[in-house]
Design a protein around this motif. Structure first.
Motif, PDB file in Angstrom:
ATOM      1  N   THR A  40      23.894  -0.497 -32.341  1.00 41.60           N
ATOM      2  CA  THR A  40      22.867  -1.429 -32.585  1.00 41.60           C
ATOM      3  C   THR A  40      21.308  -0.969 -32.366  1.00 41.60           C
ATOM      4  O   THR A  40      20.667  -1.369 -33.962  1.00 41.60           O
ATOM      5  CB  THR A  40      23.228  -2.957 -31.986  1.00 41.60           C
ATOM      6  N   SER A  41      21.167  -0.283 -31.244  1.00 44.74           N
ATOM      7  CA  SER A  41      19.596  -0.051 -32.011  1.00 44.74           C
ATOM      8  C   SER A  41      19.427   0.918 -32.309  1.00 44.74           C
ATOM      9  O   SER A  41      17.877   0.175 -33.219  1.00 44.74           O
ATOM     10  CB  SER A  41      18.971   0.106 -30.150  1.00 44.74           C
ATOM     11  N   TYR A  42      19.663   1.619 -33.341  1.00 44.27           N
ATOM     12  CA  TYR A  42      19.811   2.471 -34.005  1.00 44.27           C
ATOM     13  C   TYR A  42      19.391   2.200 -35.440  1.00 44.27           C
ATOM     14  O   TYR A  42      18.437   2.587 -35.885  1.00 44.27           O
ATOM     15  CB  TYR A  42      20.975   3.896 -34.337  1.00 44.27           C
ATOM     16  N   PHE A  43      20.592   0.742 -35.318  1.00 38.18           N
ATOM     17  CA  PHE A  43      20.667   0.485 -36.654  1.00 38.18           C
ATOM     18  C   PHE A  43      19.427  -0.361 -37.769  1.00 38.18           C
ATOM     19  O   PHE A  43      19.012  -0.589 -38.487  1.00 38.18           O
ATOM     20  CB  PHE A  43      21.290  -0.443 -36.860  1.00 38.18           C
ATOM     21  N   ARG A  44      18.976  -0.900 -35.758  1.00 38.46           N
ATOM     22  CA  ARG A  44      17.605  -1.875 -36.235  1.00 38.46           C
ATOM     23  C   ARG A  44      16.318  -1.213 -36.056  1.00 38.46           C
ATOM     24  O   ARG A  44      15.421  -1.282 -37.202  1.00 38.46           O
ATOM     25  CB  ARG A  44      17.819  -2.282 -34.820  1.00 38.46           C
ATOM     26  N   ASP A  45      16.121   0.138 -35.160  1.00 36.48           N
ATOM     27  CA  ASP A  45      14.873   1.285 -35.805  1.00 36.48           C
ATOM     28  C   ASP A  45      15.151   1.913 -37.037  1.00 36.48           C
ATOM     29  O   ASP A  45      13.781   2.138 -38.052  1.00 36.48           O
ATOM     30  CB  ASP A  45      15.723   1.656 -34.534  1.00 36.48           C
TER      31      ASP A  45
END
Length: 150
Positions: A40-45
């Protein structure tokens, strides 16, 4: 795993008291929650706060290699990268390691598929999303489209 894989994304994770089992180490099932958090953090970044909510994918395969136990006191980091982009699917590689010691604790490979929430069917990943992943990873679509090496 291929030693030349570079990880641009990393996120520290906190081990909760409830994550630790009777043997004093993190239960294997907890890793998958931490990997999901890091995805989720990766996709947000990669896509931005608003656009990542429109990126619909489902997990179709996930495999983890548990290499060393994680203890409550470990300072754990999860690294994430995309190692393959197909038409409808892509493969992510993640690894958990102790930040202080550098010991690799676990590595995980996940295959995700683009998903149309209206038809509930797999769908091709839009080119704009593929390009955003390529830009973030510093690779071309041709490079990420190559077959994954074991």
């Amino acid at each position: 795993m291929n030693a030349e894989i570079k990880f641009k994304h990393e996120v520290p994770v906190q081990i909760r008291f409830s994550d630790v089992d009777q043997y004093g180490h993190m239960n294997n099932s907890v890793y998958f929650s931490l990997y999901d958090f890091a995805k989720t953090s990766y996709f947000r970044d990669v896509f931005g706060q608003d656009e990542c909510k429109k990126f619909n994918v489902v997990v179709v395969n996930i495999n983890a290699d548990f290499l060393a136990p994680v203890f409550f006191s470990d300072d754990l980091i999860i690294e994430t990268t995309v190692i393959h982009l197909g038409h409808k699917s892509f493969t992510m590689l993640q690894r958990a390691f102790n930040k202080a010691s550098g010991v690799l604790k676990c590595q995980c490979r996940t295959v995700l598929v683009g998903y149309d929430i209206l038809t509930k069917e797999p769908m091709e990943i839009p080119l704009a999303y593929k390009q955003a992943i390529c830009d973030y990873e510093g690779k071309t679509l041709d490079e990420l489209s190559e077959p994954v090496k074991p």
